[in-house]
Scaffold this motif. Structure first.
Motif, PDB file in Angstrom:
ATOM      1  N   GLY A   1      -2.478   1.341  -4.761  1.00  0.00           N
ATOM      2  CA  GLY A   1      -2.742   0.291  -3.781  1.00  0.00           C
ATOM      3  C   GLY A   1      -2.900  -1.077  -4.418  1.00  0.00           C
TER       4      GLY A   1
ATOM      5  N   GLN B   1       0.820  -1.224   0.000  1.00  0.00           N
ATOM      6  CA  GLN B   1       0.000   0.000   0.000  1.00  0.00           C
ATOM      7  C   GLN B   1       0.850   1.269   0.000  1.00  0.00           C
ATOM      8  OE1 GLN B   1      -2.928  -0.716  -0.607  1.00  0.00           O
ATOM      9  NE2 GLN B   1      -3.050  -2.828   0.100  1.00  0.00           N
TER      10      GLN B   1
ATOM     11  N   ARG C   1      -5.780  -4.934   0.277  1.00  0.00           N
ATOM     12  CA  ARG C   1      -6.827  -4.052   0.820  1.00  0.00           C
ATOM     13  C   ARG C   1      -8.041  -4.863   1.267  1.00  0.00           C
ATOM     14  NH1 ARG C   1      -8.477   1.474  -2.036  1.00  0.00           N
ATOM     15  NH2 ARG C   1      -9.931   1.300  -0.274  1.00  0.00           N
TER      16      ARG C   1
ATOM     17  N   GLU D   1      -7.338   6.278  -7.867  1.00  0.00           N
ATOM     18  CA  GLU D   1      -6.203   6.702  -7.035  1.00  0.00           C
ATOM     19  C   GLU D   1      -4.892   6.585  -7.809  1.00  0.00           C
ATOM     20  OE1 GLU D   1      -4.687   5.658  -2.525  1.00  0.00           O
ATOM     21  OE2 GLU D   1      -6.786   5.262  -3.045  1.00  0.00           O
TER      22      GLU D   1
ATOM     23  N   ILE E   1      -9.055   2.092  -6.641  1.00  0.00           N
ATOM     24  CA  ILE E   1      -7.629   1.944  -6.957  1.00  0.00           C
ATOM     25  C   ILE E   1      -7.312   2.581  -8.311  1.00  0.00           C
ATOM     26  CG2 ILE E   1      -5.873   0.235  -7.589  1.00  0.00           C
ATOM     27  CD1 ILE E   1      -6.978  -1.554  -5.356  1.00  0.00           C
TER      28      ILE E   1
ATOM     29  N   ARG F   1      -0.092   4.362  -2.379  1.00  0.00           N
ATOM     30  CA  ARG F   1      -1.378   5.067  -2.286  1.00  0.00           C
ATOM     31  C   ARG F   1      -1.159   6.574  -2.100  1.00  0.00           C
ATOM     32  NH1 ARG F   1      -5.917   2.338   1.269  1.00  0.00           N
ATOM     33  NH2 ARG F   1      -7.064   3.817  -0.027  1.00  0.00           N
TER      34      ARG F   1
END
Length: 911
Positions: free
Chosen positions: A504, A480, A509, A538, A535, A483
């Motif tokens: 991520g 992670q 997760r 992001e 994801i 992120r």
């Protein structure tokens, strides 16, 4: 000049080699449409077809296209992943016994499946070696889906398995394990009493993941199995009490030599006290039977008279800690040898820790060189290519990336002090976090990680810290680290084997946020779809910010470790950024001292808090790293050179053990030993070329009585005319053979084959253990020969050879003595049991012991044997009510039921 022009036109040697593998890639791709059209059963049937082709005489190289195409299709169907062309090239390099250097995120774990499957078709076993237990378990489960789909078996070796479980894992087509587990299993196998107790099978092919970490970084320290000697705490305490009653007139001390000896009156006084305490046999302290007591008495005397508290040692937390006489520093973890430390512990009234003795050891270099074919993969190997070839004869092949690397590597920034550097780092990280750009901060030690973490806490920078101790937790944090706004501090070895994916990692997760959901259920898939969308969004945000920023807080001694850190960014063509922050306080820069021109330049021209960025200085640092790398290589090479000497002897001893276990009878070996021992005894007392009146007849008679338990008329033999040493030797041998034949006839019910085997193996083990201790002591002092202009390694080889010859003589004599003097009692024989071993492999970076302390296996019952081995505890007994009756079974001893587990984990749980 011409070389650079040629390279620009034709490419480097590595480029040309990679291009030459293109023909295989074309052949594999040409098969893809046919293979993908097969049903699952037909695809699985490819394994049977390929194995049949091998049986018909084809070579593994002939099967590369079909095997690789089969694995690629199986990976698509089981994992949803398809091997890229560059991954196929990596697989070919692995199959050829080379090291594939592939950038982080290029899918090395998937690449390994190609070479593993191809070589597993032979049925001889393939080992995949990982850096920790978590990765071994993860990869065996993850990539095991491909192998099992194709009809192959997969095993995994982790700590605390029974021998049966280990044997099953090694007998699988593919075995995942850590380097420590493999090495310790090899050493333990060569301490077993019979072939069916062993867990490993003959070496075939191994692929080492993170090959630079295992074969270089961890190769600085050998694997050692040691076993505690008998607990003599009571003896130490008793002798210490006795010594405390002595007065200065009872001993003479030499403070210069730091030695102390008893006077004649002191010796007599000790004899009387020891006799009253029942600690000696007879009345003479210096009888052979009292050797151990004399040794402990001398050590207790030395501890009480010569070693002073708070000068030579201190007592801290109930332990005796040595103080270095030169620096005055405490030497935690160091212990005096030969029972001296235990004597000081008895003197101070603290807990007495048992002595340990090395039972077996091997370096990773010599362990992995036993594989007929060895290959490896890592993200950074080119800088160590000469060492890989010199030690392991493996070439390094740089595999091109699937997508060009987009990462930008900025020049280093230099500061005067570490505090200024950490302040600048904190400011930079805080700015990146405010934007949302993820940052991976690399440090060289746990101590530096904790210092930097304190800086971040003061400035309110939210972050995670990794320190290469908890591998599974680490994987979740590393996964992670890409992120938005994630700040991760990691030691340079932390988190290897897990990719940092921007935005991520879906799998991790789901495990972290919804651990209660089961994969495959509608609820799980609904949540997964939601997180998958998060994801994607992001990841795009992080890409817009410039990708992962890798920030190095210090240059490592090795460029390879720095490259590992940089390689965390720019995965699979993602954008990225990297920069190192340095200061004059850094370890690498301090090696060259503040008197260097570079240091004077920085101190004179830099204001407080000001940084300098210069490609010239970065180049100078790289040159310094090359020098340190060369020095570290010399150290590792020296370790190998010394272990090579022991390795030759280790092979001889282990082969002899194997031959003894495999032989139907060892009577011929025993007879030869008896004959050679007779000749040796006569040769010592009656040297060739001397007259009978010069012979040591009394010594010969005493030796014959001691070894053969015979009293032949040696005086009469010598009085004969024309007597020769050979004649005496022949007569002695004939008498010994006749005496042995009579003993065999008198004990017809005894299984002599098993008795001879057991005595041979136990004698071999005992003397080999003593020989290891002697070699270890020799290695520690042999460097002093350099003062006499002699090369230590050459001197070590010569001395070790002489010691090995003495070892073989001692084994022959001991075996002969044991059999000639043995008395037999007919009773149920105990089962040979190996003790609980202490396995050690110190992490070269943290100083922590990376290895697991794994239970040793029990032996198997040898029928009709006298009680020559360690007595086995009785089975747990129950009374009429079914209640367990306490029996004298150590909780850490192997359970008598034969399960292979410790007593406390088996029948001991019922207590």
């Amino acid at each position: 000049m011409f070389a650079s022009v040629a390279k620009s036109i034709f490419g480097s040697a590595n480029d040309r080699y990679v291009r030459s593998l293109g023909k295989y890639v074309d052949a594999i791709n040409a098969l893809e449409s046919n293979i993908s059209a097969l049903s699952d059963d037909e695809l699985r049937g490819q394994t049977v077809i390929l194995r049949q082709r091998l049986a018909n005489g084809e070579k593994l190289n002939d099967l590369i296209p079909e095997a690789f195409a089969t694995v690629r299709e199986a990976a698509v169907r089981t994992l949803g992943q398809r091997h890229y062309d560059v991954q196929l090239i990596g697989g070919i390099a692995l199959h050829r016994g080379e090291i594939a250097e592939m950038k982080t995120g290029e899918g090395k774990t998937l690449v390994a499946t190609l070479a593993v499957y191809l070589n597993a078709l032979e049925g001889k076993g393939v080992h995949v070696v990982t850096v920790n237990d978590y990765l071994a378990t993860r990869d065996a489960g993850w990539m095991g889906q491909v192998y099992r789909f194709l009809g192959l078996t997969v095993g995994v070796i982790v700590p605390n398995l029974t021998d049966e479980q280990r044997r099953a894992a090694y007998n699988a087509d593919i075995t995942y394990a850590t380097n420590n587990e493999l090495g310790f299993d090899y050493l333990r196998d060569n301490m077993k009493y019979s072939r069916d107790q062993m867990v490993q099978r003959p070496f075939n092919f191994a692929i080492v993941d993170e090959v630079d970490s295992i074969l270089i970084d961890e190769a600085r320290t050998p694997l050692i199995i040691s076993g505690p000697t008998d607990d003599k705490s009571d003896l130490y305490i008793s002798v210490d009490k006795l010594v405390k009653t002595l007065v200065p007139a009872d001993y003479e001390k030499d403070e210069k030599q730091k030695s102390v000896v008893l006077t004649e009156d002191g010796t007599e006084k000790c004899e009387r006290m020891l006799e009253e305490a029942g600690l000696i046999e007879g009345r003479n302290l210096y009888d052979v039977a009292n050797t151990q007591v004399v040794h402990h008495l001398n050590q207790a005397l030395k501890a009480n008279v010569m070693f002073k508290k708070d000068i030579d040692y201190i007592v801290k937390d109930g332990k005796v800690v040595i103080i270095d006489e030169f620096t005055g520093r405490m030497m935690d973890g160091r212990r005096w040898s030969d029972g001296l430390h235990q004597a000081v512990e008895a003197k101070e009234g603290v807990a007495i820790e048992p002595e340990n003795q090395t039972l077996a050891s091997i370096t990773f270099q010599n362990y992995f060189r036993m594989y007929p074919k060895l290959s490896g993969m890592t993200g950074t190997a080119m800088t160590e290519a000469p060492e890989f070839f010199d030690i392991y004869k493996m070439n390094v092949v740089a595999i091109p990336t699937n997508v060009p690397v987009q990462r930008v590597d900025n020049d280093d920034e230099f500061y005067k002090t570490m505090i200024e550097k950490f302040g600048a780092i904190t400011k930079e990280v805080k700015e990146k976090q405010a934007k949302g750009q993820p940052v991976l901060v690399g440090t060289v030690s746990i101590e530096k990680s904790e210092m930097l973490s304190e800086f971040f806490d003061k400035e309110g920078v939210k972050h995670s810290v990794l320190n290469a101790r908890f591998h599974e937790t680490e994987a979740h944090i590393v996964a992670q680290a890409g992120r938005v706004g994630a700040i991760t501090i990691a030691t340079n070895m932390a988190g290897r084997g897990t990719d940092i994916q921007l935005g991520g990692n879906l799998e991790f997760r789901m495990q972290d946020e919804f651990p209660e959901l089961e994969a495959g259920t509608p609820e799980y898939e609904a949540k997964a779809e939601q997180i998958r969308a998060e994801i994607v969004a992001e990841k795009q945000h992080v890409l817009d910010l410039g990708g992962l920023f890798v920030l190095g807080t210090e240059r490592h001694e090795s460029r390879r470790i720095d490259n590992q850190l940089r390689g965390r960014s720019g995965r699979q063509g993602d954008p990225g950024l990297s920069r190192f922050y340095l200061s004059l306080d850094d370890d690498l820069l301090r090696i060259f001292g503040p008197q260097t021109m570079f240091a004077r330049l920085m101190n004179k021209n830099l204001e407080d808090g000001e940084a300098i960025v210069s490609p010239w200085i970065s180049k100078a640092i790289e040159t310094a790293q090359k020098k340190v790398e060369a020095r570290n290589y010399d150290i590792r090479k020296q370790v190998v050179e010394f272990d090579d000497v022991m390795n030759d002897q280790r092979k001889v001893i282990y082969e002899q053990r194997a031959d003894i276990m495999d032989a139907e009878s060892v009577s011929d070996v025993i007879n030869d030993m008896r004959a050679e021992t007779a000749s040796a005894l006569v040769a010592v007392s009656c040297p060739e070329g001397t007259y009978p009146e010069q012979w040591d007849v009394a010594g010969l008679k005493e030796a014959i009585d001691d070894v053969f338990n015979l009293q032949p008329p040696v005086d009469d033999w010598i009085e004969e005319e024309a007597v020769e040493p050979q004649m005496i030797s022949d007569r002695l041998q004939k008498l010994a053979d006749d005496a042995m034949a009579s003993k065999v006839a008198e004990n017809a019910d005894v299984d002599w084959v098993q008795i001879e085997k057991q005595i041979l193996i136990q004698t071999l083990d005992h003397h080999w253990k003593e020989h290891l201790a002697t070699l270890d002591a020799l290695r520690q002092v042999i460097h002093l020969r350099s003062y006499a202009q002699k090369k230590p390694i050459d001197e070590y080889k010569q001395e070790a050879f002489l010691l090995f010859e003495r070892l073989l003589v001692a084994i022959r004599e001991e075996v002969t003595r044991t059999l000639m003097r043995a008395q037999f009692r007919f009773e149920e024989p105990p089962q040979p049991v190996l003790p609980d071993f202490i396995t050690q492999h110190l992490d070269p970076f943290s100083g922590d012991d990376d290895s697991a302390d794994i239970d040793a296996a029990t032996g198997t019952v040898l029928s009709n044997l006298p009680p020559l081995s360690i007595p086995q505890p009785p089975m747990p007994q129950r009374d009429d009510t079914g209640e367990l009756v306490e029996a004298p079974v150590s909780r850490n001893a192997p359970c008598p039921c034969g399960s292979g587990q410790k007593y406390k984990h088996c029948h001991g749980q019922l207590a």
